[in-house]
Design a protein around this motif. Structure first.
Motif, PDB file in Angstrom:
ATOM      1  N   SER A  94       5.659  14.247 -10.925  1.00  0.00           N
ATOM      2  CA  SER A  94       5.835  12.985 -11.648  1.00  0.00           C
ATOM      3  C   SER A  94       7.056  12.223 -11.165  1.00  0.00           C
ATOM      4  N   ALA A  95       8.146  12.938 -10.902  1.00  0.00           N
ATOM      5  CA  ALA A  95       9.375  12.266 -10.446  1.00  0.00           C
ATOM      6  C   ALA A  95       9.155  11.612  -9.086  1.00  0.00           C
ATOM      7  N   ALA A  96       8.474  12.304  -8.171  1.00  0.00           N
ATOM      8  CA  ALA A  96       8.207  11.732  -6.841  1.00  0.00           C
ATOM      9  C   ALA A  96       7.292  10.525  -6.954  1.00  0.00           C
ATOM     10  N   PHE A  97       6.292  10.596  -7.841  1.00  0.00           N
ATOM     11  CA  PHE A  97       5.411   9.437  -8.037  1.00  0.00           C
ATOM     12  C   PHE A  97       6.187   8.255  -8.588  1.00  0.00           C
ATOM     13  N   GLU A  98       7.080   8.503  -9.513  1.00  0.00           N
ATOM     14  CA  GLU A  98       7.882   7.427 -10.093  1.00  0.00           C
ATOM     15  C   GLU A  98       8.728   6.734  -9.025  1.00  0.00           C
ATOM     16  N   VAL A  99       9.324   7.528  -8.132  1.00  0.00           N
ATOM     17  CA  VAL A  99      10.134   6.955  -7.058  1.00  0.00           C
ATOM     18  C   VAL A  99       9.269   6.095  -6.142  1.00  0.00           C
ATOM     19  N   LYS A 100       8.094   6.606  -5.757  1.00  0.00           N
ATOM     20  CA  LYS A 100       7.209   5.847  -4.872  1.00  0.00           C
ATOM     21  C   LYS A 100       6.716   4.568  -5.530  1.00  0.00           C
ATOM     22  N   PHE A 101       6.382   4.670  -6.811  1.00  0.00           N
ATOM     23  CA  PHE A 101       5.881   3.482  -7.490  1.00  0.00           C
ATOM     24  C   PHE A 101       6.980   2.436  -7.635  1.00  0.00           C
ATOM     25  N   ARG A 102       8.195   2.892  -7.955  1.00  0.00           N
ATOM     26  CA  ARG A 102       9.313   1.954  -8.076  1.00  0.00           C
ATOM     27  C   ARG A 102       9.597   1.262  -6.735  1.00  0.00           C
ATOM     28  N   HIS A 103       9.503   2.028  -5.641  1.00  0.00           N
ATOM     29  CA  HIS A 103       9.699   1.449  -4.314  1.00  0.00           C
ATOM     30  C   HIS A 103       8.626   0.405  -4.018  1.00  0.00           C
ATOM     31  N   ALA A 104       7.374   0.686  -4.411  1.00  0.00           N
ATOM     32  CA  ALA A 104       6.288  -0.272  -4.196  1.00  0.00           C
ATOM     33  C   ALA A 104       6.516  -1.547  -4.999  1.00  0.00           C
ATOM     34  N   VAL A 105       7.007  -1.406  -6.224  1.00  0.00           N
ATOM     35  CA  VAL A 105       7.296  -2.583  -7.052  1.00  0.00           C
ATOM     36  C   VAL A 105       8.404  -3.417  -6.430  1.00  0.00           C
ATOM     37  N   GLU A 106       9.407  -2.771  -5.869  1.00  0.00           N
ATOM     38  CA  GLU A 106      10.489  -3.496  -5.192  1.00  0.00           C
ATOM     39  C   GLU A 106       9.951  -4.287  -4.002  1.00  0.00           C
ATOM     40  N   LYS A 133       0.846  -1.191   0.000  1.00  0.00           N
ATOM     41  CA  LYS A 133       0.000   0.000   0.000  1.00  0.00           C
ATOM     42  C   LYS A 133       0.880   1.239   0.000  1.00  0.00           C
ATOM     43  N   SER A 134       0.501   2.237  -0.807  1.00  0.00           N
ATOM     44  CA  SER A 134       1.263   3.470  -0.865  1.00  0.00           C
ATOM     45  C   SER A 134       0.315   4.624  -1.184  1.00  0.00           C
ATOM     46  N   SER A 135       0.847   5.824  -1.123  1.00  0.00           N
ATOM     47  CA  SER A 135       0.042   7.005  -1.443  1.00  0.00           C
ATOM     48  C   SER A 135       0.955   8.099  -1.969  1.00  0.00           C
ATOM     49  N   HIS A 136       0.364   8.991  -2.710  1.00  0.00           N
ATOM     50  CA  HIS A 136       1.066  10.161  -3.226  1.00  0.00           C
ATOM     51  C   HIS A 136       0.072  11.305  -3.146  1.00  0.00           C
ATOM     52  N   ALA A 137       0.410  12.342  -2.367  1.00  0.00           N
ATOM     53  CA  ALA A 137      -0.541  13.418  -2.126  1.00  0.00           C
ATOM     54  C   ALA A 137       0.197  14.740  -2.038  1.00  0.00           C
ATOM     55  N   GLY A 138      -0.541  15.819  -2.263  1.00  0.00           N
ATOM     56  CA  GLY A 138       0.068  17.138  -2.148  1.00  0.00           C
ATOM     57  C   GLY A 138      -0.738  18.188  -2.868  1.00  0.00           C
ATOM     58  N   PHE A 139      -0.099  19.323  -3.106  1.00  0.00           N
ATOM     59  CA  PHE A 139      -0.752  20.466  -3.738  1.00  0.00           C
ATOM     60  C   PHE A 139      -0.359  20.626  -5.203  1.00  0.00           C
ATOM     61  N   ALA A 140       0.689  19.920  -5.622  1.00  0.00           N
ATOM     62  CA  ALA A 140       1.130  19.945  -7.015  1.00  0.00           C
ATOM     63  C   ALA A 140       1.600  18.543  -7.386  1.00  0.00           C
ATOM     64  N   TRP A 141       1.156  18.044  -8.523  1.00  0.00           N
ATOM     65  CA  TRP A 141       1.539  16.695  -8.953  1.00  0.00           C
ATOM     66  C   TRP A 141       3.015  16.687  -9.327  1.00  0.00           C
TER      67      TRP A 141
END
Length: 441
Positions: free
Chosen positions: A190-202, A180-188
């Motif tokens: 893309s680089a931060a989402f990519e890092v989080k998604f890659r970490h989730a895949v690992e 389970k993961s999340s990505h939240a904030g006031f501005a999207w």
């Protein structure tokens, strides 16, 4: 446009008041895109635009309130306002006086408008679906502006308008195993989402290993910001409420009465200026930018609503009626995130907790269960996913003498609650390394 609409509503209410009439009103509105994902596909897209107005009429210490949904057109909604005023007038004179009523009679008008920095929701969805290709992703995206407004018959006007997004997702493996993961904030980002998604895949790759069980006992453990948020959420359940402290219902009574302290690394604040929630509350009282509740482990403050202030003859600090944190912030520590596994060495990496409750409220004891990607770690390396376990431990231990350290990096977590409306709650938190975390089942 929404701001002008609210000002027009307030002007209509001003015009409907008779001599001696007094009112206050509170507006909650949003214009939100929602997209639900399952098996890495869009299953339910939609858009919600809603406006709710709570109107209160006063007659001395008597008051009556009513909440209605509005359509967003002042020409049509003025008839709804007129019916609300008439209904409240017929009720308020028959009600008893409220001895704990405290009103915002000094005019403090404010305006906080943050222009949206969000891309079109379709662009976010395309990015999510591209990243999820080949995986089983389930989750929900909520994005768009939220609005809050306050007005009263003294001429006070407060307006809050900001846009945010919250992508809450899981990568599913099988049975009870998911990341389970999340990505939240006031501005999207893309680089931060990519890092989080890659970490989730690992982490998903680790879930494919044979899960292990360990006997109950005390273990060294690392709590991610999401897991720590569950712990602090329990502390926020009446813990820092002045009313709960006065009536001895707070789990922190021992800190106020006996001088019990937490670890010096714990500096916890209600940081309204850094969160999503407005800097005013539904009765028109202004919130300070920051209220320090724990300073280096010492309980130094509490949240005081207007009613509590009136009842006990103390000053309010603009807390909402529930006297809980809306913009929680825990100061960062000195442990680099990259060194977490090495410092954990042998123990449990906890990504999420759930089903938390107090097992002994007055002594700050909590019970709950691990969830999703929780791993057994040996020699600073993840060895296998850990089967679900139940913990039972004390806030005074986990945030006290058993707290080894907090991470240098912190994560902004926005409350995922959308029941009735999108929440404006948020938390800025580090991760926490603790020793002797007690598991009982």
């Amino acid at each position: 446009m929404m701001r002008q609409y609210f000002l027009d509503l307030a002007a209509r209410l001003d015009a409907r008041m008779r001599d001696g009439d007094e009112y206050q009103c509170w507006l909650e509105a949003e214009s939100s895109d929602f997209v639900r994902f399952n098996r890495s596909a869009i299953r339910q897209p939609g858009h919600v635009r809603q406006i709710y107005l709570t109107l209160t009429l006063f007659e001395g210490l008597r008051h009556a309130s009513m909440t209605m949904a509005l359509g967003g057109s002042i020409d049509a909604d003025r008839f709804v306002l007129d019916r609300m005023v008439a209904a409240l007038r017929s009720q308020v004179q028959d009600l008893p006086e409220d001895p704990h009523l405290l009103r915002a009679t000094e005019v403090h008008s404010t305006e906080h408008i943050v222009p949206s920095r969000l891309p079109e929701s379709a662009a976010i969805v395309d990015e999510v679906l591209a990243a999820a290709r080949g995986h089983d992703l389930v989750g929900i995206l909520a994005a768009g502006p939220v609005y809050r407004g306050y007005a009263n018959s003294f001429g006070q006007r407060n307006w809050h308008e900001t846009a945010s997004f919250n992508l809450d997702w899981s990568l599913y493996h099988q049975r009870d195993k998911a990341v389970k993961s999340s990505h939240a904030g006031f501005a999207w980002d893309s680089a931060a989402f990519e890092v989080k998604f890659r970490h989730a895949v690992e982490q998903l790759a680790f879930l494919q290993r044979e899960p292990v069980s360990i006997p109950p006992g005390a273990y060294r453990a690392y709590l991610t910001p999401s897991a720590l948020n569950e712990i602090l959420g329990m502390l926020n359940w009446g813990g820092v409420s002045e009313k709960s402290l006065r009536t001895r219902q707070s789990p922190l009574c021992r800190m106020r009465d006996d001088g019990l302290q937490l670890n010096r690394a714990v500096t916890l604040s209600e940081h309204t200026a850094g969160g999503l929630a407005p800097a005013f509350q539904a009765d028109g009282f202004i919130k300070p930018d920051r209220v320090v509740l724990f300073d280096e482990g010492r309980l130094t403050g509490s949240l005081v609503s207007p009613r509590t202030a009136k009842e006990y003859g103390i000053a309010t600090n603009g807390a909402d009626a529930g006297e809980s944190m809306s913009s929680l912030e825990l100061a960062a520590g000195s442990l680099p995130l990259e060194r977490v596994l090495g410092e954990l060495d042998t123990g449990i990496f906890i990504s999420n907790l759930w089903y938390l409750n107090f097992s002994d409220r007055m002594n700050g004891r909590l019970t709950g269960m691990t969830r999703f990607a929780t791993f057994w770690v040996e020699g600073g390396a993840i060895k296998a996913p850990l089967n679900v376990m139940r913990f039972d431990d004390s806030l005074f231990r986990l945030l006290g003498d058993k707290l080894i350290g907090l991470t240098r990096e912190r994560e902004m977590l926005i409350d995922t609650d959308t029941y009735g409306a999108r929440s404006t709650g948020s938390a800025l938190l580090p991760g926490a390394l603790v020793e002797d975390f007690t598991f009982v089942l």
